[in-house]
Design a protein around this motif. Structure first.
Motif, short mmCIF file in Angstrom:
data_model
loop_
_atom_site.label_atom_id
_atom_site.label_comp_id
_atom_site.label_asym_id
_atom_site.label_seq_id
_atom_site.Cartn_x
_atom_site.Cartn_y
_atom_site.Cartn_z
N MET A 136 113.33 39.94 -35.39
CA MET A 136 112.67 39.88 -34.09
C MET A 136 112.80 41.21 -33.34
O MET A 136 111.87 41.65 -32.65
N ARG A 137 113.96 41.86 -33.46
CA ARG A 137 114.17 43.12 -32.73
C ARG A 137 113.20 44.21 -33.19
O ARG A 137 112.73 45.01 -32.38
N GLU A 138 112.89 44.23 -34.48
CA GLU A 138 111.97 45.25 -34.97
C GLU A 138 110.55 44.98 -34.47
O GLU A 138 109.81 45.92 -34.15
N TYR A 139 110.18 43.72 -34.38
CA TYR A 139 108.86 43.39 -33.83
C TYR A 139 108.80 43.75 -32.35
O TYR A 139 107.77 44.25 -31.86
N LEU A 140 109.87 43.48 -31.62
CA LEU A 140 109.90 43.85 -30.20
C LEU A 140 109.84 45.36 -30.03
O LEU A 140 109.19 45.87 -29.11
N LEU A 141 110.52 46.10 -30.90
CA LEU A 141 110.47 47.56 -30.83
C LEU A 141 109.05 48.05 -31.09
O LEU A 141 108.54 48.93 -30.38
N THR A 142 108.41 47.49 -32.09
CA THR A 142 107.02 47.87 -32.38
C THR A 142 106.10 47.55 -31.21
O THR A 142 105.24 48.36 -30.83
N LEU A 143 106.29 46.38 -30.61
CA LEU A 143 105.48 46.00 -29.45
C LEU A 143 105.68 46.98 -28.30
O LEU A 143 104.71 47.42 -27.67
N CYS A 144 106.95 47.31 -28.02
CA CYS A 144 107.24 48.20 -26.88
C CYS A 144 106.69 49.60 -27.11
O CYS A 144 106.13 50.22 -26.19
N VAL A 145 106.83 50.12 -28.32
CA VAL A 145 106.30 51.46 -28.61
C VAL A 145 104.78 51.47 -28.46
O VAL A 145 104.20 52.40 -27.86
N THR A 146 104.12 50.44 -28.97
CA THR A 146 102.67 50.36 -28.84
C THR A 146 102.25 50.31 -27.38
O THR A 146 101.30 50.98 -26.96
N ALA A 147 102.97 49.49 -26.59
CA ALA A 147 102.63 49.35 -25.18
C ALA A 147 102.85 50.65 -24.41
O ALA A 147 102.01 51.06 -23.59
N VAL A 148 103.96 51.32 -24.67
CA VAL A 148 104.27 52.56 -23.95
C VAL A 148 103.26 53.65 -24.30
O VAL A 148 102.76 54.36 -23.41
N VAL A 149 102.95 53.80 -25.57
CA VAL A 149 101.99 54.84 -25.97
C VAL A 149 100.61 54.55 -25.38
O VAL A 149 99.94 55.46 -24.86
N THR A 150 100.20 53.29 -25.40
CA THR A 150 98.90 52.94 -24.81
C THR A 150 98.89 53.22 -23.32
O THR A 150 97.92 53.76 -22.78
N TYR A 151 99.97 52.86 -22.64
CA TYR A 151 100.05 53.06 -21.20
C TYR A 151 100.01 54.55 -20.85
O TYR A 151 99.30 54.97 -19.92
N LEU A 152 100.75 55.36 -21.57
CA LEU A 152 100.82 56.78 -21.26
C LEU A 152 99.52 57.51 -21.61
O LEU A 152 99.17 58.50 -20.96
N LEU A 153 98.81 57.04 -22.61
CA LEU A 153 97.58 57.70 -23.00
C LEU A 153 96.40 57.33 -22.10
O LEU A 153 95.42 58.08 -22.03
N THR A 154 96.48 56.20 -21.41
CA THR A 154 95.34 55.73 -20.64
C THR A 154 94.99 56.67 -19.50
O THR A 154 93.81 56.90 -19.21
N GLY A 155 96.00 57.24 -18.83
CA GLY A 155 95.75 58.18 -17.74
C GLY A 155 94.96 59.41 -18.19
O GLY A 155 93.90 59.72 -17.62
N PRO A 156 95.44 60.13 -19.20
CA PRO A 156 94.65 61.28 -19.70
C PRO A 156 93.28 60.88 -20.22
O PRO A 156 92.31 61.64 -20.06
N VAL A 157 93.18 59.71 -20.85
CA VAL A 157 91.88 59.25 -21.35
C VAL A 157 90.92 59.02 -20.19
O VAL A 157 89.72 59.32 -20.28
N ARG A 158 91.42 58.52 -19.08
CA ARG A 158 90.57 58.30 -17.90
C ARG A 158 90.00 59.63 -17.39
O ARG A 158 88.81 59.75 -17.09
N LYS A 159 90.85 60.65 -17.31
CA LYS A 159 90.37 61.96 -16.87
C LYS A 159 89.37 62.54 -17.86
O LYS A 159 88.38 63.16 -17.47
N PHE A 160 89.61 62.32 -19.15
CA PHE A 160 88.69 62.81 -20.17
C PHE A 160 87.34 62.11 -20.04
O PHE A 160 86.28 62.74 -20.16
N ALA A 161 87.35 60.79 -19.81
CA ALA A 161 86.10 60.04 -19.67
C ALA A 161 85.30 60.51 -18.46
O ALA A 161 84.08 60.62 -18.50
N ILE A 162 86.00 60.82 -17.37
CA ILE A 162 85.31 61.33 -16.18
C ILE A 162 84.72 62.70 -16.45
O ILE A 162 83.60 63.01 -16.03
N THR A 163 85.46 63.52 -17.19
CA THR A 163 85.00 64.88 -17.47
C THR A 163 83.72 64.89 -18.31
O THR A 163 82.80 65.67 -18.04
N ILE A 164 83.65 64.04 -19.31
CA ILE A 164 82.49 64.04 -20.18
C ILE A 164 81.37 63.14 -19.66
O ILE A 164 80.32 63.03 -20.29
N GLY A 165 81.60 62.49 -18.53
CA GLY A 165 80.57 61.67 -17.93
C GLY A 165 80.40 60.30 -18.53
O GLY A 165 79.29 59.74 -18.48
#
Length: 437
Positions: A1-30
């Motif tokens: 269970m701990r390994e699944y929780l670690l995988t879940l947390c890593v996926t969530a953190v990476v998605t969360y941190l990437l969303t901000g830059p992706v938003r700026k990129f989407a605005i830039t390219i219209g």
């Protein structure tokens, strides 16, 4: 269970941190389409949130491949690679659609190609468990057609329900949680290694949705777009295919006593023989109703309209946030009810709990003006609209504006309706406040 929780947390953190830059990129390219007649948001909002979600998927698979126990899935099965291949194709198609727009038939063809790629790499339905009969083996052609149909239905069900802020990501997260509970029980409760890939897919899917949800809650700062909705739909379908068509009831009969008893034990998940139709019932029903409604009117099933379930909730008086919460409630009730019934189908208490919660859901539907308020001890963990004091007032600028009559400016209150700040006749706005002369 701990390994699944670690995988879940890593996926969530990476998605969360990437969303901000992706938003700026989407605005830039219209990548901010204009407001359409069927949209409920009022300002152009960037799309391409699926880029961040795909990054979270890749990060989750990369971390899982290096874990001692979960990493064995990559050695014993080719399903994670099949998932990544199909996800990359469907994600690329979604990115093109979010930026330039893609014809509906072209998207349908791309979905079928992505499903075919996964089938070619081994992610396919091999047999169907039929209650009272046992496992029915499928030919290669039958398995391929059924797998492609399941992928296309699930992708479009998620895509159709993506109409309100936070709705698709939250509902898919609920479905993924139900998948994880059932698959984890099959894997560690019965020791069936064939359920391990589905467990991993469900954990990663939860992380993708949880990481993106804070940016997508009402009012959303970014939309996942088709690049995100089709991606999470495909991952959800991959887990369903793995757990439905790869787990052999012959192995379950060692625990249940016979093959028929083993199949009967999994009836709540296998009826109607497609797993997403039980834990993702609400968007699938919305999909079927949309096809019937548009066909009845002589329109194409792919023509968008404002007749979805979430649109109807808004029309009867529910606010944006409350409509989303109601859809969450019904999805969770059906998904976890099916999983709970699969654990102990003979329990009367499970049936009574489902009936009672259904009654609560009906009451909520009939009270569109009711505003839920959380207890004070939980107010620091919830959005301002659900606190007892309501949404905090925004400080007005101190720059005086003399001789200009303040017009009614729209703003959105905690109920999601228009609330206008009106200045009486003969009043002048000074320093953000009204003064009558």
């Amino acid at each position: 269970m701990r390994e699944y929780l670690l995988t879940l947390c890593v996926t969530a953190v990476v998605t969360y941190l990437l969303t901000g830059p992706v938003r700026k990129f989407a605005i830039t390219i219209g990548a901010m389409p204009e407001i359409r007649a069927r949209d409920v948001h009022r300002e152009p909002t960037p799309r391409l949130g699926g880029i961040a979600m795909f990054g979270g998927l890749c990060a989750g698979l990369l971390v899982a491949a290096h874990l001692p126990n979960v990493g064995k899935v990559f050695e014993l099965s080719n399903e994670p690679r099949a998932l990544l291949s199909g996800a990359a194709l469907i994600w690329l198609l979604g990115v093109l659609d979010d930026k330039w727009g893609v014809d509906a038939l072209v998207k349908l063809g791309g979905q079928m190609i992505a499903a075919g790629v996964m089938v070619m790499q081994g992610l396919t339905i091999l047999w169907i468990p039929v209650p009272g009969v046992g496992s029915v083996a499928l030919t290669s052609m039958q398995g391929t057609l059924l797998t492609v149909a399941l992928v296309v239905i699930t992708i479009n069900a998620v895509n159709f329900v993506d109409g309100l802020d936070g709705l698709a990501s939250g509902m898919v997260c609920i479905a993924a949680a139900a998948f994880f509970m059932y698959a984890y029980r099959m894997w560690f409760g019965y020791g069936l290694e064939a359920a391990a890939p589905a467990t991993l897919f469900a954990a990663i899917l939860m992380g993708m949705c949880l990481g993106f949800l804070p940016h997508n809650m009402h009012p959303a700062r970014i939309f996942m777009g088709d690049s995100g909705s089709m991606l999470i739909g495909l991952v959800l379908a991959a887990g369903a295919i793995s757990i439905t068509g790869q787990v052999d009831p012959d192995a379950l009969k060692l625990f249940a006593g016979s093959e028929r008893a083993a199949v009967h034990e999994t009836v709540p998940v296998y009826i109607p023989l497609l797993l997403p139709l039980s834990v993702l019932m609400v968007p699938v029903v919305d999909l079927v109703l949309a096809i019937v409604r548009r066909t009845w009117k002589g329109q194409s099933p792919f023509v968008a309209d404002r007749g979805h379930l979430h649109h109807r909730l808004l029309e009867i008086g529910h606010s944006h946030s409350r409509a989303v919460l109601i859809m969450y409630f019904w999805s969770a009730l059906i998904a976890f009810g099916a999983v709970g019934y699969s654990v102990n189908g003979a329990s009367v208490w499970i049936v009574l709990a489902i009936v009672a919660l259904s009654a609560v859901g009906l009451v909520l539907l009939l009270m569109p003006r009711f505003t839920p308020r959380a207890p004070r001890w939980a107010e620091s963990f919830i959005p301002p609209r659900y606190r007892r004091g309501g949404r905090p007032a925004v400080a007005a600028p101190d720059l005086p504006v003399v001789g200009v009559t303040a017009a009614a400016t729209p703003s959105e209150n905690g109920d999601g309706r228009d609330d206008r700040t009106r200045v009486p006749a003969g009043a002048t706005a000074i320093g953000g406040r009204s003064r009558t002369w």
